[in-house]
Write a protein that holds these residues in place. Structure first.
Motif, PDB file in Angstrom:
ATOM      1  N   PHE A   1       0.824  -1.211   0.000  1.00 51.46           N
ATOM      2  CA  PHE A   1       0.000   0.000   0.000  1.00 51.46           C
ATOM      3  C   PHE A   1       0.860   1.264   0.000  1.00 51.46           C
ATOM      4  O   PHE A   1       0.481   2.279  -0.596  1.00 51.46           O
ATOM      5  CB  PHE A   1      -0.949  -0.011   1.196  1.00 51.46           C
ATOM      6  N   VAL A   2       2.011   1.209   0.654  1.00 49.28           N
ATOM      7  CA  VAL A   2       2.930   2.348   0.595  1.00 49.28           C
ATOM      8  C   VAL A   2       3.442   2.523  -0.834  1.00 49.28           C
ATOM      9  O   VAL A   2       3.517   3.637  -1.359  1.00 49.28           O
ATOM     10  CB  VAL A   2       4.106   2.150   1.574  1.00 49.28           C
ATOM     11  N   GLY A   3       3.787   1.402  -1.469  1.00 54.15           N
ATOM     12  CA  GLY A   3       4.222   1.458  -2.857  1.00 54.15           C
ATOM     13  C   GLY A   3       3.125   1.958  -3.776  1.00 54.15           C
ATOM     14  O   GLY A   3       3.381   2.706  -4.737  1.00 54.15           O
ATOM     15  N   LEU A   4       1.885   1.589  -3.500  1.00 52.54           N
ATOM     16  CA  LEU A   4       0.749   2.052  -4.305  1.00 52.54           C
ATOM     17  C   LEU A   4       0.571   3.559  -4.159  1.00 52.54           C
ATOM     18  O   LEU A   4       0.305   4.270  -5.141  1.00 52.54           O
ATOM     19  CB  LEU A   4      -0.521   1.325  -3.845  1.00 52.54           C
ATOM     20  N   LEU A   5       0.740   4.050  -2.942  1.00 54.34           N
ATOM     21  CA  LEU A   5       0.650   5.492  -2.705  1.00 54.34           C
ATOM     22  C   LEU A   5       1.773   6.227  -3.426  1.00 54.34           C
ATOM     23  O   LEU A   5       1.566   7.298  -4.023  1.00 54.34           O
ATOM     24  CB  LEU A   5       0.706   5.758  -1.201  1.00 54.34           C
ATOM     25  N   LEU A   6       2.971   5.660  -3.394  1.00 53.37           N
ATOM     26  CA  LEU A   6       4.108   6.249  -4.105  1.00 53.37           C
ATOM     27  C   LEU A   6       3.852   6.248  -5.613  1.00 53.37           C
ATOM     28  O   LEU A   6       4.176   7.223  -6.306  1.00 53.37           O
ATOM     29  CB  LEU A   6       5.383   5.470  -3.782  1.00 53.37           C
ATOM     30  N   ALA A   7       3.250   5.176  -6.123  1.00 56.21           N
ATOM     31  CA  ALA A   7       2.930   5.102  -7.550  1.00 56.21           C
ATOM     32  C   ALA A   7       1.946   6.196  -7.938  1.00 56.21           C
ATOM     33  O   ALA A   7       2.060   6.807  -9.017  1.00 56.21           O
ATOM     34  CB  ALA A   7       2.356   3.728  -7.888  1.00 56.21           C
ATOM     35  N   ALA A   8       0.975   6.477  -7.073  1.00 55.42           N
ATOM     36  CA  ALA A   8       0.018   7.554  -7.343  1.00 55.42           C
ATOM     37  C   ALA A   8       0.715   8.902  -7.393  1.00 55.42           C
ATOM     38  O   ALA A   8       0.419   9.745  -8.260  1.00 55.42           O
ATOM     39  CB  ALA A   8      -1.075   7.553  -6.276  1.00 55.42           C
ATOM     40  N   VAL A   9       1.660   9.131  -6.469  1.00 57.17           N
ATOM     41  CA  VAL A   9       2.406  10.395  -6.454  1.00 57.17           C
ATOM     42  C   VAL A   9       3.229  10.549  -7.727  1.00 57.17           C
ATOM     43  O   VAL A   9       3.229  11.616  -8.365  1.00 57.17           O
ATOM     44  CB  VAL A   9       3.312  10.459  -5.206  1.00 57.17           C
ATOM     45  N   LEU A  10       3.930   9.500  -8.123  1.00 54.17           N
ATOM     46  CA  LEU A  10       4.725   9.553  -9.351  1.00 54.17           C
ATOM     47  C   LEU A  10       3.845   9.780 -10.579  1.00 54.17           C
ATOM     48  O   LEU A  10       4.217  10.515 -11.502  1.00 54.17           O
ATOM     49  CB  LEU A  10       5.532   8.261  -9.509  1.00 54.17           C
ATOM     50  N   LEU A  11       2.689   9.156 -10.586  1.00 56.15           N
ATOM     51  CA  LEU A  11       1.760   9.343 -11.692  1.00 56.15           C
ATOM     52  C   LEU A  11       1.313  10.793 -11.792  1.00 56.15           C
ATOM     53  O   LEU A  11       1.261  11.368 -12.890  1.00 56.15           O
ATOM     54  CB  LEU A  11       0.540   8.426 -11.496  1.00 56.15           C
ATOM     55  N   LEU A  12       1.005  11.396 -10.661  1.00 54.95           N
ATOM     56  CA  LEU A  12       0.550  12.787 -10.665  1.00 54.95           C
ATOM     57  C   LEU A  12       1.673  13.732 -11.080  1.00 54.95           C
ATOM     58  O   LEU A  12       1.442  14.696 -11.829  1.00 54.95           O
ATOM     59  CB  LEU A  12       0.022  13.164  -9.282  1.00 54.95           C
ATOM     60  N   VAL A  13       2.880  13.478 -10.615  1.00 54.40           N
ATOM     61  CA  VAL A  13       4.017  14.329 -10.995  1.00 54.40           C
ATOM     62  C   VAL A  13       4.273  14.237 -12.497  1.00 54.40           C
ATOM     63  O   VAL A  13       4.440  15.250 -13.186  1.00 54.40           O
ATOM     64  CB  VAL A  13       5.277  13.926 -10.211  1.00 54.40           C
ATOM     65  N   GLY A  14       4.288  13.015 -13.014  1.00 55.29           N
ATOM     66  CA  GLY A  14       4.508  12.842 -14.447  1.00 55.29           C
ATOM     67  C   GLY A  14       3.411  13.458 -15.279  1.00 55.29           C
ATOM     68  O   GLY A  14       3.669  14.087 -16.319  1.00 55.29           O
ATOM     69  N   SER A  15       2.163  13.314 -14.857  1.00 56.30           N
ATOM     70  CA  SER A  15       1.049  13.883 -15.617  1.00 56.30           C
ATOM     71  C   SER A  15       1.070  15.403 -15.592  1.00 56.30           C
ATOM     72  O   SER A  15       0.655  16.052 -16.556  1.00 56.30           O
ATOM     73  CB  SER A  15      -0.275  13.366 -15.062  1.00 56.30           C
ATOM     74  N   ALA A  16       1.545  15.971 -14.474  1.00 58.49           N
ATOM     75  CA  ALA A  16       1.640  17.432 -14.399  1.00 58.49           C
ATOM     76  C   ALA A  16       2.606  17.962 -15.452  1.00 58.49           C
ATOM     77  O   ALA A  16       2.323  18.968 -16.129  1.00 58.49           O
ATOM     78  CB  ALA A  16       2.089  17.854 -12.999  1.00 58.49           C
ATOM     79  N   PHE A  17       3.752  17.318 -15.619  1.00 65.91           N
ATOM     80  CA  PHE A  17       4.699  17.725 -16.665  1.00 65.91           C
ATOM     81  C   PHE A  17       4.093  17.545 -18.056  1.00 65.91           C
ATOM     82  O   PHE A  17       4.283  18.383 -18.942  1.00 65.91           O
ATOM     83  CB  PHE A  17       5.993  16.921 -16.543  1.00 65.91           C
ATOM     84  N   LEU A  18       3.347  16.454 -18.253  1.00 64.46           N
ATOM     85  CA  LEU A  18       2.762  16.197 -19.567  1.00 64.46           C
ATOM     86  C   LEU A  18       1.686  17.217 -19.903  1.00 64.46           C
ATOM     87  O   LEU A  18       1.592  17.686 -21.043  1.00 64.46           O
ATOM     88  CB  LEU A  18       2.179  14.783 -19.600  1.00 64.46           C
ATOM     89  N   VAL A  19       0.864  17.590 -18.926  1.00 56.91           N
ATOM     90  CA  VAL A  19      -0.170  18.603 -19.167  1.00 56.91           C
ATOM     91  C   VAL A  19       0.468  19.938 -19.504  1.00 56.91           C
ATOM     92  O   VAL A  19      -0.008  20.681 -20.384  1.00 56.91           O
ATOM     93  CB  VAL A  19      -1.090  18.728 -17.931  1.00 56.91           C
ATOM     94  N   ASN A  20       1.562  20.265 -18.837  1.00 56.84           N
ATOM     95  CA  ASN A  20       2.276  21.502 -19.140  1.00 56.84           C
ATOM     96  C   ASN A  20       2.823  21.487 -20.567  1.00 56.84           C
ATOM     97  O   ASN A  20       2.796  22.493 -21.277  1.00 56.84           O
ATOM     98  CB  ASN A  20       3.419  21.696 -18.138  1.00 56.84           C
ATOM     99  N   TYR A  21       3.277  20.313 -21.004  1.00 57.02           N
ATOM    100  CA  TYR A  21       3.753  20.162 -22.380  1.00 57.02           C
ATOM    101  C   TYR A  21       2.617  20.339 -23.378  1.00 57.02           C
ATOM    102  O   TYR A  21       2.758  21.019 -24.408  1.00 57.02           O
ATOM    103  CB  TYR A  21       4.399  18.788 -22.536  1.00 57.02           C
TER     104      TYR A  21
END
Length: 705
Positions: free
Chosen positions: A249-269
């Motif tokens: 579950f900690v890894g799942l939470l970390l995966a969600a954070v990484l997903l949001l960070v990556g998507s933020a860069f993609l939306v900016n692009y």
């Protein structure tokens, strides 16, 4: 006006086909077997004959003769299903759809008509579906099934690319192949033995598709995004069930954070590239929001449950609203981060409010979010959640019955729809939710009077909405209404309040009425349709395919009747149950004593021939002798009274082999299942010289202990 006339023709044809399906499925015993076969032949002749006739009479409405040709192939399939019912072949057998798909495929290759393409695709995939998921109780998934599904998925992918290249012109087939490819490849990704390979392959295919159509075609990108989102979430639950732990579950939470960070860069692009369409960005944000929200919610509740943290629901509600919902509405975070936190907070708060029954507080939270949020798609989702919370609140505080609650939801959404301007986001939501609640009223358990009243009203309102919105060119509303209209037709098939034969008669009257009105209006308005008939310069080939269908039906009738007349009669012991077939009506599913061959171990699946011998009670039993792969398990010479019966080994375990014989289903008149179940214990079967069996009747025998 002409498009409304076309719609009237369409409804008339659909009603006639539904009438035939319902009538055959009712297994009405007033007609003999040969009379039912004559009716099936008349149905095929009606549609094909009408297609040729109307092609000459209605010169400007060639679309109708095209539809009738497609309906002719559908009626052929109904006749094949009727043969299975009359001669008790497998219910929903893949062979039924395989035979049905052959003339559809021939028509597709010969006419290149989009309707035949779509019908062929559906029938072929129903063939594979019932092969992979047979109705027999002994079927189970194997690695071979996985590779078959994988192969069909690859074929659909190639078909999609061929259509995109322009070699085949059919929009419906394009989307059918795309959807089928994703569904089948997703199924393979959950095979236990090769899960990693199939998962990585699907992720690769999905990534290529998303990259290729990100900027080009919004509809394809939407479909791929929906499948990708669903796949990731389902895969997450699969892994969670397998590796549940605090670390997961900690890894799942970390995966969600990484997903949001990556998507933020993609939306900016994407924001910097004007070529990106608005809907593309919206769908991308929706997918990320859904995945991240599910991940975070699963992580939070998973950790709380594993760590045995005793957190009150009120505290959880306050945390979700104060630290997730409110900050997400007041800050200028990137849209994936903003909406993921907002949706996560709303869902956690809603679950907490439901658990401790203070859902009225959620109205204020949702009202606040709806007020500050201006995005079209987001407001639509929040309105749906608002309605869900309304249903929960009414159920908790007023203890309403399902009937009363649905009525309130219908009236509430009708009021909202009428109070708003056209094309308002809330109006879309009110239309869908109101119609869904109304449809639910036709499906719940009510008195006969209420059930008939709601069903009749739903039919009249949906039909009226289809016509009205079609005339007004409101695509969303008329297509949604048409979907609900078809949902009612399908739901009525499984509805036990009315007899199938009564619904069949009603549909036949409605079909004739709609067609007469359409013909009258067509002649009154005049023909200005620019449609091309498939019959133009192709009569000979079409007639040849029709004769092939007639020949196949004639051969099946002849061979089955010959077996019934000349086959050797045997009696087998059984235990029945009572479901309903997709096309052939009610039947009892038969489990014979010879379905499980005791003290018989066969390491492979495939055709088998067993030797039956009659016992002192007149029941034929397994003698312990069989032939598999053309080899007998023991030296055998046929004795007087021996009967050889062909079957198929489906599996082996516990020192026994599971076998099906093609006589596992017995079709019965509608509503007579309880008369059969528990009252019969023997089946009369005719067996040919070649070992093929056909089920003739069920009996009740007094068997001594």
């Amino acid at each position: 006006m002409k498009k409304l006339i076309s719609l009237t023709y369409f409804f008339g044809v659909v009603f006639l086909l539904a009438s035939a399906l319902y009538f055959f499925a009712s297994n009405w015993q007033i007609f003999s077997r040969l009379e039912k076969l004559a009716l099936a032949g008349s149905l095929i002749l009606l549609f094909y004959g009408s297609a040729f006739l109307l092609d000459r009479v209605l010169k400007g409405a060639h679309f109708l003769s095209n539809w009738l040709l497609v309906s002719g192939v559908i009626s052929f399939g109904l006749s094949v299903a009727l043969l299975g019912q009359l001669y008790n072949s497998h219910a929903d057998s893949y062979l039924l759809f395989l035979v049905w798909s052959i003339p559809a495929l021939l028509f597709s290759l010969y006419t290149r008509y989009s309707g035949f393409y779509a019908l062929t695709h559906i029938l072929i995939h129903l063939t594979f579906y019932f092969y992979l998921f047979p109705s027999t109780p002994f079927g189970h998934w194997t690695l071979v099934h996985t590779w078959i599904a994988f192969g069909v998925g690859i074929v659909n992918t190639l078909l999609f690319l061929i259509i995109k290249k322009g070699y085949i012109a059919s929009k419906p087939l394009l989307y059918l192949s795309l959807i089928s490819s994703n569904l089948l490849l997703i199924v393979t990704a959950f095979d236990k033995e090769y899960s990693v390979f199939f998962t990585l392959f699907y992720v690769f295919i999905l990534a290529v598709g998303v990259y290729r159509y990100f900027h080009k075609e919004t509809s394809i990108f939407i479909i791929l995004s929906m499948f990708g989102t669903g796949f990731i979430i389902i895969k997450m639950f699969e892994l969670m069930a397998r590796y549940v732990s605090s670390l997961f579950f900690v890894g799942l939470l970390l995966a969600a954070v990484l997903l949001l960070v990556g998507s933020a860069f993609l939306v900016n692009y994407l924001r910097k590239h004007s070529s990106s369409r608005h809907w593309t960005k919206t769908i991308f944000v929706a997918s990320v929001t859904t995945i991240a929200s599910v991940f975070i919610i699963a992580s939070v509740f998973g950790l709380l449950s594993l760590l045995m943290v005793n957190v009150s629901m009120v505290t959880l509600f306050i945390f979700a609203t104060v630290f997730l919902v409110i900050p997400s509405t007041l800050t200028s975070w990137p849209s994936p981060v903003k909406y993921s936190l907002m949706m996560t907070g709303i869902l956690i708060a809603m679950m907490a409010s439901v658990f401790d029954e203070f859902s009225f507080v959620m109205f204020f939270v949702l009202a606040y979010v709806f007020y500050v949020e201006k995005q079209f798609a987001a407001r639509f989702v929040f309105y749906v959640l608002f309605q869900l919370n309304t249903a929960i609140f009414l159920g908790q505080t007023m203890d309403l019955s399902a009937h009363a609650l649905l009525v309130v939801m219908v009236l509430l959404n009708v009021a909202v729809y009428l109070a708003l301007n056209k094309k308002h986001v809330i109006q879309y939501g009110a239309f869908l939710i109101g119609f869904f609640a109304f449809f639910s009223l036709t499906a719940i358990d009510l008195s006969s009077t209420l059930h008939i009243t709601y069903t009749a009203l739903f039919f009249l309102i949906t039909t009226g909405c289809v016509y009205y919105f079609k005339n007004q060119d409101h695509t969303f509303y008329w297509i949604s209404s048409l979907v609900f209209w078809f949902m009612l037709i399908i739901e009525l098939y499984y509805d036990l309040a009315w007899k199938l034969v009564h619904k069949s008669l009603l549909f036949s009257v409605l079909g004739a009425l709609f067609l007469m009105v359409a013909v009258y209006l067509d002649r009154k308005v005049g023909s200005d349709q620019k449609s091309q008939s498939m019959l133009a310069r192709k009569n000979l080939g079409i007639v040849f395919i029709i004769f092939l269908q007639a020949g196949w039906i004639g051969y099946q009738v002849y061979s089955n009747e010959t077996l019934l007349q000349n086959g050797e009669t045997i009696v087998l012991e059984l235990q029945p149950v009572d479901p309903r077939s997709l096309l052939q009506g009610d039947y009892v599913e038969l489990n014979y004593t010879i379905s499980q061959l005791e003290d018989t171990v066969i390491d492979d699946n495939g055709p088998i021939t067993i030797v039956l011998r009659k016992n002192t009670q007149g029941i034929h039993e397994y003698s312990g002798v069989y032939r598999f792969n053309d080899q007998w398990n023991a030296p055998y010479e046929k004795k007087p009274g021996d009967v050889l019966l062909n079957g198929k080994v489906t599996s082996s375990w516990d020192n026994s082999a599971q076998v099906t014989y093609g006589i596992e289903h017995f079709f019965i008149p509608e509503g007579t299942g309880m008369d059969v179940e528990g009252k019969v214990n023997a089946a009369v079967v005719k067996v040919s010289d070649k070992g093929d069996g056909i089920l003739e009747e069920l009996r009740e025998l007094r068997l001594s202990p």
